[in-house]
Scaffold this active site. Structure first.
Site: not given
Ligand SMILES: *Cc1c(COP(=O)(O)O)cnc(C)c1O
Length: 404
Positions: A141, A226, A255
């Protein structure tokens, strides 16, 4: 439902009429918080074990965060990128220092925007070097905008919006052999989470990221980690990559960084830090002084209060406690630090989430068979134990509900 629900129900009805249906209607309206406790609109109290999806790293109402945000908002809340300001400079320097130095930072407003920045770096790098595709992992994701979505390996999220302009090739997560076969000298970048968060807190085999680093070094592909969910203390380290000691070329953060204020960061090391030329990328709100001040307060508090060690210790208590529970609905526990999944023997996670809520605990049914626990980093050992003690009866209540 044993708790009072009148104000919640009323707000939920109004929400349903006013908002697009993309989230459905959330089960509760939260009204306030303090530490790891939150209260809903009817005054019911809960222990927050999800922290707004691994975001509220210092819990709720933390005095250091509140003071930093209100002082900055009272002084200078916005400059745009036409002017610079000290909080963003301090923050970029601080992030580079924590990540080992030798890089450059772009500040954005969210995780998906941090990944958009990384993706644009990869595309520009690829165009210059005859590298037309990128590689990402199945079930990964990376966000919901069209660029970040094209990297996201979950069919139900992608398919309604494809086809995508970018050539993204997906490999099974954690399989170094499959990655090696997919990454050639025509690959611009490899995007991977250190542990797959939305897939259900799924860690790879030990040694995977050492192999990823070697494959990228051998082919010249950029290694983009990421760490939007995994960084800023979540696993008991500043960054999850530090557990294996293999630094990526590009790191994306969001986050937990702002402790609840919206902020994202893309950190690129070495030559990757200067791929963009003037005019290549931008954001009106990115690097906003209030969000930057919040992030500085988060980093300072984590350091001053020893929250990395604390997350490791309390995470261990939580994981050991859950692993010791003998219940037919519980298969086991996975994850690291204060980032865990309780894995179920059947697809009963929504019922477990609801039973936990009825018992006063907020958790997240991240997958049909997995409950995500990602509390504030300030969760106490006693709070962790209170959830462990309550979990068997939560599972039993959920099993009864699922059987109805
Ligand atoms: C939450 C998340 C995203 C997206 O972040 P948003 O602030 O919701 O745009 C991307 N990559 C990972 C691994 C995430 O957990």
């Amino acid at each position: 439902m044993t708790n009072a629900t009148k104000a919640n129900d009323e707000l939920r009805k109004r929400y349903e009429a006013a908002f697009m249906p993309n989230y459905g209607v959330p089960p509760l309206a939260l009204a306030r918080g303090e530490g790891c406790a939150v209260w809903d609109a009817d005054g019911n109290e809960y222990l927050d074990l999800i922290a707004g999806i691994a975001v509220s790293s210092l819990g709720h109402g933390h005095p250091a965060l509140a003071a930093a945000v209100s002082a900055q908002a009272a002084g200078l809340a916005h400059t745009s990128n036409l002017f610079l300001h000290e909080p963003e400079v301090l923050l970029a320097e601080r992030l580079l220092g924590l990540a080992g130095g030798g890089g450059r930072v772009f500040l954005a407003n969210s995780g998906t925007e941090a990944n958009e920045c990384a993706l644009k770096l990869a595309v520009k790098y690829g165009k210059a070097g005859g590298r037309p595709y990128v590689v990402a992992a199945e079930n990964g994701f990376h966000g919901r905008t069209m660029g970040a979505l094209s990297l996201t390996g979950k069919a139900s999220i992608r398919e309604p919006f494809g086809p995508f302009a970018l050539d993204v090739r997906f490999v099974p997560y954690g399989d170094a052999g499959a990655l090696k076969a997919a990454v050639t000298e025509e690959c611009a970048a490899v995007f991977l989470e250190p542990t797959q968060g939305e897939a259900g807190v799924v860690p790879p085999e030990d040694g995977y990221f050492t192999a990823v680093r070697e494959i990228c070094d051998a082919t010249g592909a950029l290694f983009v980690a990421d760490e939007i969910q995994s960084a800023i203390g979540r696993t008991g380290a500043w960054f999850a990559f530090q557990h294996e000691g293999r630094r990526p070329d590009v790191l994306t953060l969001a986050k937990g960084l702002g402790g609840g204020l919206p902020i994202g960061a893309c950190v690129a090391f070495g030559a990757a830090g200067t791929i963009f030329a003037k005019g290549d990328h931008g954001s009106t709100f990115g690097g906003n002084p209030v969000s930057a001040a919040a992030a500085l307060a988060v980093l300072t508090t984590i350091e001053d209060d020893g929250l990395l060690d604390h997350a490791r210790e309390v995470g261990r208590i939580l994981a050991d406690g859950l692993a010791a529970i003998d219940h037919p609905l519980l298969a086991g526990v996975r994850g690291r630090g204060l980032w865990r999944a309780a894995v179920l023997t059947e697809a009963a996670a929504p019922a477990v989430e609801a039973a936990a809520r009825d018992a006063g605990f907020l958790v997240n049914a991240v997958q049909p068979d997995a409950i995500r626990i990602a509390p504030p980093l300030v969760l106490t050992a006693a709070q962790a134990r209170s959830f462990v003690d309550a979990f068997p009866s939560i599972l039993t209540a959920a099993a009864k509900e699922a059987a109805r």
